[in-house]
Design an enzyme around this catalytic site. Structure first.
Site, mmCIF file in Angstrom:
data_model
loop_
_atom_site.group_PDB
_atom_site.id
_atom_site.type_symbol
_atom_site.label_atom_id
_atom_site.label_comp_id
_atom_site.label_asym_id
_atom_site.label_seq_id
_atom_site.Cartn_x
_atom_site.Cartn_y
_atom_site.Cartn_z
ATOM 1 N N GLU A 138 6.082 19.962 -12.798
ATOM 2 C CA GLU A 138 5.849 19.882 -14.242
ATOM 3 C C GLU A 138 4.523 20.518 -14.640
ATOM 4 O O GLU A 138 4.428 21.163 -15.687
ATOM 5 C CB GLU A 138 5.896 18.425 -14.710
ATOM 6 C CG GLU A 138 7.295 17.818 -14.714
ATOM 7 C CD GLU A 138 8.251 18.523 -15.657
ATOM 8 O OE1 GLU A 138 7.787 19.111 -16.661
ATOM 9 O OE2 GLU A 138 9.468 18.507 -15.400
ATOM 10 N N TYR B 219 4.019 15.099 -23.072
ATOM 11 C CA TYR B 219 5.255 15.639 -22.514
ATOM 12 C C TYR B 219 5.359 15.393 -21.005
ATOM 13 O O TYR B 219 6.379 14.902 -20.509
ATOM 14 C CB TYR B 219 5.372 17.142 -22.785
ATOM 15 C CG TYR B 219 6.453 17.777 -21.938
ATOM 16 C CD1 TYR B 219 7.789 17.675 -22.311
ATOM 17 C CD2 TYR B 219 6.153 18.427 -20.740
ATOM 18 C CE1 TYR B 219 8.795 18.210 -21.523
ATOM 19 C CE2 TYR B 219 7.148 18.960 -19.946
ATOM 20 C CZ TYR B 219 8.462 18.855 -20.340
ATOM 21 O OH TYR B 219 9.451 19.368 -19.548
ATOM 22 N N ASP C 170 9.879 19.470 -24.819
ATOM 23 C CA ASP C 170 9.191 20.756 -24.793
ATOM 24 C C ASP C 170 9.883 21.699 -25.772
ATOM 25 O O ASP C 170 10.708 21.270 -26.592
ATOM 26 C CB ASP C 170 9.183 21.325 -23.372
ATOM 27 C CG ASP C 170 10.586 21.612 -22.840
ATOM 28 O OD1 ASP C 170 11.583 21.334 -23.548
ATOM 29 O OD2 ASP C 170 10.694 22.129 -21.703
#
Length: 354
Positions: free
Chosen positions: A46, A129, A147
């Protein structure tokens, strides 16, 4: 496929999960179906995927994992080595935060990532996020990770015509309302896959989309116009002069940038400050006395918030000339590929030596 009528949140999530079970992407950081994800792999991927494509991240992820198989291995690595391994991925503050976060997890959490959203969000480099993605994917908690891909899917599914970024809170709320109590981690990844492979920016492949029937934007014929975006302001332009210094043995003089700020901690070709206008006397910022030879042409590079235009001047140092101070060092030409050099600096070196 859902019927062509309003669908409930449960129906929407069930249809998406059924599609995901058949069409999920095979990604090196994604756990096989039915197995528990490794939080370290989820976190590493990520962070790497922030503002970077899946195609660009695949090889970097594999190399990082081979070199540092666990978060404690990464925490024990010198920052210099992490920056070198990151070179080419861009947005180098991510690499510094990656290393800092690994250290905190290793020292204060026993080498195990915390499973609480608030604690995850407090770690360096982890925002709203990323915390949501880790909580959902690694720990199967009912969080949403929104996102650009997910914003696009939500804008089209619900025909939200408010431009971004104003629409962000509404789009996040809509996505949150669809997260199922069962398999929220798979749902988060399914949304990512849907946006990346089906509900694409320039081409919405509605015929094979599991949400085609209830999609309001498709029904209105406006899917590919969403999400709306505010008109972009043009990026400001900055100018600078880079001083490429070489020795008779081919070594190049490089300087380490300050830890904070743009390209912090990375190596650079010394230059003038980057300003709105070219410097009237660029040699006042040169690392040594001349003579200097301007290299024909110029190097251009676009950062997130500005466009950079660089002139390159070449100078040759005496063989025994020492670096100007401790922030400088000579790097053999054969070792340049392995150094933590951002793309703009590689462009400057290639241009100056070409």
């Amino acid at each position: 496929m859902l019927p062509d009528r309003p669908a409930s949140a449960d129906q929407l999530s069930a249809a998406l999960l059924a599609w995901y079970d058949r069409h999920r992407r095979d990604l090196p950081w994604r756990a096989p179906a039915g197995t528990k994800p490794d939080p370290y792999k989820v976190w590493l991927s990520e962070i790497m995927l922030q503002q970077t494509t899946v195609a660009a991240v695949r090889d970097y992820f594999r190399k990082f994992l081979l070199r540092w198989p666990t978060v404690t291995d990464l925490a024990a690595a010198p920052l210099e080595d992490v920056l070198k391994a990151w070179a080419g991925l861009g947005y180098y503050a991510r690499a510094r935060n990656l290393h800092k976060c690994a250290g905190i997890v290793a020292r204060h959490h026993g080498g195990r990532f915390p499973d609480e959203f608030a604690v995850l969000k407090s770690l360096p480099g982890i925002g709203e996020y990323t915390a949501g993605a880790i909580a959902a994917i690694a720990f199967d908690q009912p969080h949403v990770a929104v996102d650009g891909n997910v914003e696009r899917v939500m804008a089209r599914l619900f025909a939200i015509e408010t431009p971004l970024p104003d629409a962000k809170p509404a789009l996040k709320g809509l996505a949150s309302g669809l997260v199922p109590a069962r398999r929220p981690g798979d749902f988060a990844q399914a949304l990512m896959d849907l946006g990346a492979t089906i509900c694409a920016p320039r081409k919405a492949n509605c015929l094979i989309c599991p949400w085609s029937a209830p999609c309001k934007a498709r029904a209105l014929g406006i899917a590919e116009t969403l999400p709306r975006k505010r008109e972009k302001l043009s990026r400001p332009v900055r100018h600078g002069t880079a001083f490429l210094v070489t020795r008779a043995d081919g070594a190049v003089l490089l300087r380490r940038r300050a830890e904070r700020g743009l390209l912090g901690g990375m190596l650079e070709v010394p230059s003038t400050p980057w300003a709105a206008k070219p410097s009237a006397v660029p040699t006042q910022h040169a690392p040594m006395n001349g003579p200097w030879r301007p290299v024909a042409g110029r190097v251009e590079h676009t950062f997130t918030h500005f466009h950079l235009i660089m002139e390159v001047w070449h100078g040759e140092a005496k063989e025994t000339q020492p670096p100007p101070d401790e922030s400088y060092r000579w790097v053999a030409s054969s070792a340049l590929a392995g150094e933590a050099l951002p793309s703009i600096m590689r462009k400057i070196i290639a241009h100056g030596l070409g």
